[in-house]
Write an enzyme that holds these catalytic residues in place. Sequence first.
Site, PDB file in Angstrom:
ATOM      1  N   GLU A 268      32.047  33.378  33.917  1.00 35.15           N
ATOM      2  CA  GLU A 268      31.545  34.586  33.453  1.00 35.15           C
ATOM      3  C   GLU A 268      30.019  34.572  33.189  1.00 35.15           C
ATOM      4  OE1 GLU A 268      33.024  37.372  32.572  1.00 35.15           O
ATOM      5  OE2 GLU A 268      35.318  36.925  32.433  1.00 35.15           O
ATOM      6  N   ARG A 272      27.733  37.404  34.575  1.00 29.74           N
ATOM      7  CA  ARG A 272      26.723  38.589  33.615  1.00 29.74           C
ATOM      8  C   ARG A 272      25.418  37.868  33.436  1.00 29.74           C
ATOM      9  NH1 ARG A 272      31.408  40.563  29.585  1.00 29.74           N
ATOM     10  NH2 ARG A 272      33.115  39.525  30.401  1.00 29.74           N
ATOM     11  N   ASP A 401      40.924  38.702  42.440  1.00 30.59           N
ATOM     12  CA  ASP A 401      40.251  39.844  42.493  1.00 30.59           C
ATOM     13  C   ASP A 401      38.792  39.353  43.308  1.00 30.59           C
ATOM     14  OD1 ASP A 401      39.246  38.913  40.185  1.00 30.59           O
ATOM     15  OD2 ASP A 401      39.550  40.820  39.292  1.00 30.59           O
ATOM     16  N   GLU A 535      36.442  49.191  36.759  1.00 28.79           N
ATOM     17  CA  GLU A 535      36.993  49.280  38.144  1.00 28.79           C
ATOM     18  C   GLU A 535      37.253  50.506  38.894  1.00 28.79           C
ATOM     19  OE1 GLU A 535      38.082  47.418  35.665  1.00 28.79           O
ATOM     20  OE2 GLU A 535      37.131  45.371  36.267  1.00 28.79           O
ATOM     21  N   THR A 621      29.862  41.290  41.195  1.00 23.63           N
ATOM     22  CA  THR A 621      31.012  41.675  40.763  1.00 23.63           C
ATOM     23  C   THR A 621      30.942  42.195  39.108  1.00 23.63           C
ATOM     24  OG1 THR A 621      33.483  41.143  40.367  1.00 23.63           O
ATOM     25  CG2 THR A 621      32.079  39.511  39.777  1.00 23.63           C
TER      26      THR A 621
HETATM   27  C1  DMJ Z   1      33.944  42.316  34.707  1.00 21.16           C
HETATM   28  O1  DMJ Z   1      33.323  41.372  33.866  1.00 21.16           O
HETATM   29  C2  DMJ Z   1      33.925  42.020  36.289  1.00 21.16           C
HETATM   30  O2  DMJ Z   1      33.947  43.195  37.076  1.00 21.16           O
HETATM   31  C3  DMJ Z   1      34.768  40.854  36.834  1.00 21.16           C
HETATM   32  O3  DMJ Z   1      34.842  40.815  38.020  1.00 21.16           O
HETATM   33  C4  DMJ Z   1      36.305  41.349  36.252  1.00 21.16           C
HETATM   34  N1  DMJ Z   1      36.370  42.364  35.310  1.00 21.16           N
HETATM   35  C5  DMJ Z   1      35.437  42.653  34.533  1.00 21.16           C
HETATM   36  C6  DMJ Z   1      35.432  44.086  33.717  1.00 21.16           C
HETATM   37  O4  DMJ Z   1      36.739  44.710  33.728  1.00 21.16           O
END
Ligand code: DMJ
Length: 643
Positions: A268, A272, A401, A535, A621
Amino acid sequence: MTTPALLPLSGRRLPPLNLGASAFPHHRATLRLSEKFILLLILSAFITLCFGAFFFLPDSSKHKRFDLGLEDVLIPHVDTSKGGKNLGGFLIHGQGHDEHRHREEEERLRNKIRADHEKALEEAKEKLKKSRDEIQAEIQTEKNKVVQELKKKDSKPLPPVPLPNLIGIHSGEPADPDIRERRNKIKEMMKHAWDNYRQYGWGHNELKPIARKGHSTNIFGNSQMGATIVDALDTLYIMGLHDEFREGQEWIDKNLDFSVNSEVSVFEVNIRFIGGLLAAYYLSGQEVFKIKAVQLAGKLLPAFNTPTGIPWAMVNLKSGVGRNWGWASAGSSILAEFGTLHMEFVHLSYLTGDPVYFNKVMHIRKLLQKMDRPNGLYPNYLNPRTGRWGQHHTSVGGLGDSFYEYLLKAWLMSDKTDTEARKMYDDAIEAIEKHLIRKSNGGLTFIGEWKNGHLERKMGHLTCFAGGMFALGADGSRDDKAGHYLQLGAEIAHTCHESYDRTTLKLGPEAFKFDGGVEAVAVRQNEKYYILRPEVIETYWYMWRFTHDPKYRQWGWEAAQAIDKYCRVSGGFSGVKDVYSSSPTYDDVQQSFFLAETLKYLYLLFSNDDLLPLDNWVFNTEAHPLPVLHLANTTLSGNPAYR
Ligand code: DMJ
């Protein structure tokens, strides 16, 4: 920690100063300094008293000492060759004169010492007479000096590297007035989310829009790291919210500190914070973001100190001690976590010229390449001590994912030269199509999960990102199956839209089934929530970019309206607990990814394609755009910065 209480000369006992770690973020250096300062005060008072006591002792004792000293000086001048008597006379005469000089000298010295002593006593008195606030202010000044010094040391400029082609940062204004209006509405939503966070949650990780206060979860550890600020920066930038961007930059510059005793999620924090800081750096050119990203990355590196080099899920930013989630199968690390570091780490090596980051993620890749994969699928769990898979559970949603996403994006980000990553992606997608993708009785294409030897016919909201991924990977696919993958992307987008359309609020549930007569609908109560996730909108945007089919803009607009209607509250935006209920309750969390991703993808959906064109930018992501690196070789070992 509290300092020893001070006893001032006035006899008034000063209240103990609060010099605890929370008062001083750079506590280690600062506490030493403040302790030193107080010790010094006490010591100077003590020395002064000793001197005082010594010089005011009875005269006889003092004389003995001074006489001895003076005699020592005078004896060599006595002429012993002249006999006893003369010698005696001379001595008697000489003694009278010397005694006078001796007394004068003694008096002079005594006066000087007394004056010095009084001066020192006065100074100590002055210091100790100061109020608690004054002493604190002095300590604060000293502390600021130390912080500035540390900052100077930490903020050393990094080696210059050629900046990649930064195209399409300020574009995107649509000509169509209706689309422009929708775009402006999304910008207004962003402002509402930001302004409320600014007012009620500033510096906290996230916002509780109903309670109107800060919010956090264990992924960010126990300290206020301003996750929403870092996550939102690039969205603010592309929307032209420059004052807000500057506010965020200022907070980061002054407050974002990684020397905290806090256990954070490596994944995370990477997607982020490092992703957000790097994107903010590339967009704005402000060095502070690059420096902070590199400082933070250094704090994550100890997580890789495992027997296999597969990182722990969590790491303590201060001690560097890592561990895995208690709930993960057999002490395993998670595929989607250790497999979602590549993009950011490659950029870190590119920007610093230090191969350490690149080597860490390439090591993970090499290890995965060597492993057997059941049915060609990657299980979600891998034990970092043994290097063996944990439970054989495979998912393109949660836990798996973004690992697949980063294989594709590693290739794209390398200007399509990292063919090793592309091959891994193609192999994985083939296995996924074969074992996990099915069509429901009603004709909806869905991606299930492999669990305990069978296919679970359930799809998560998280899995919906895969529609966009298939479309993004269509060009360059094996056997020129571009049309096939674009079609697959469209089918997933359609299924995910159905999962929204079949609810009361027109917002999608967390997970939905294709079983027992149910299609794209959540069955269990604890899967009916919507927490502002991006998503589905992400997939609409990719599909829009690749097809320009207006239905994607229409679907995106439906979702935006539903969010504005059901998730907007006066204190920001909140998730809802049941998308099938006409009077939903709020979860009272404004997730940082709502500002980073959901609103960014919506804004891009109503912008022209020349804003962050996909030939030049690859989104991590968490939707943080990173530029394509036009490097000579297939991997970063070709980077001139450290070749
Ligand atoms: C986000 O923090 C990112 O997209 C992560 O890959 C998975 N999902 C959350 C949001 O749903």
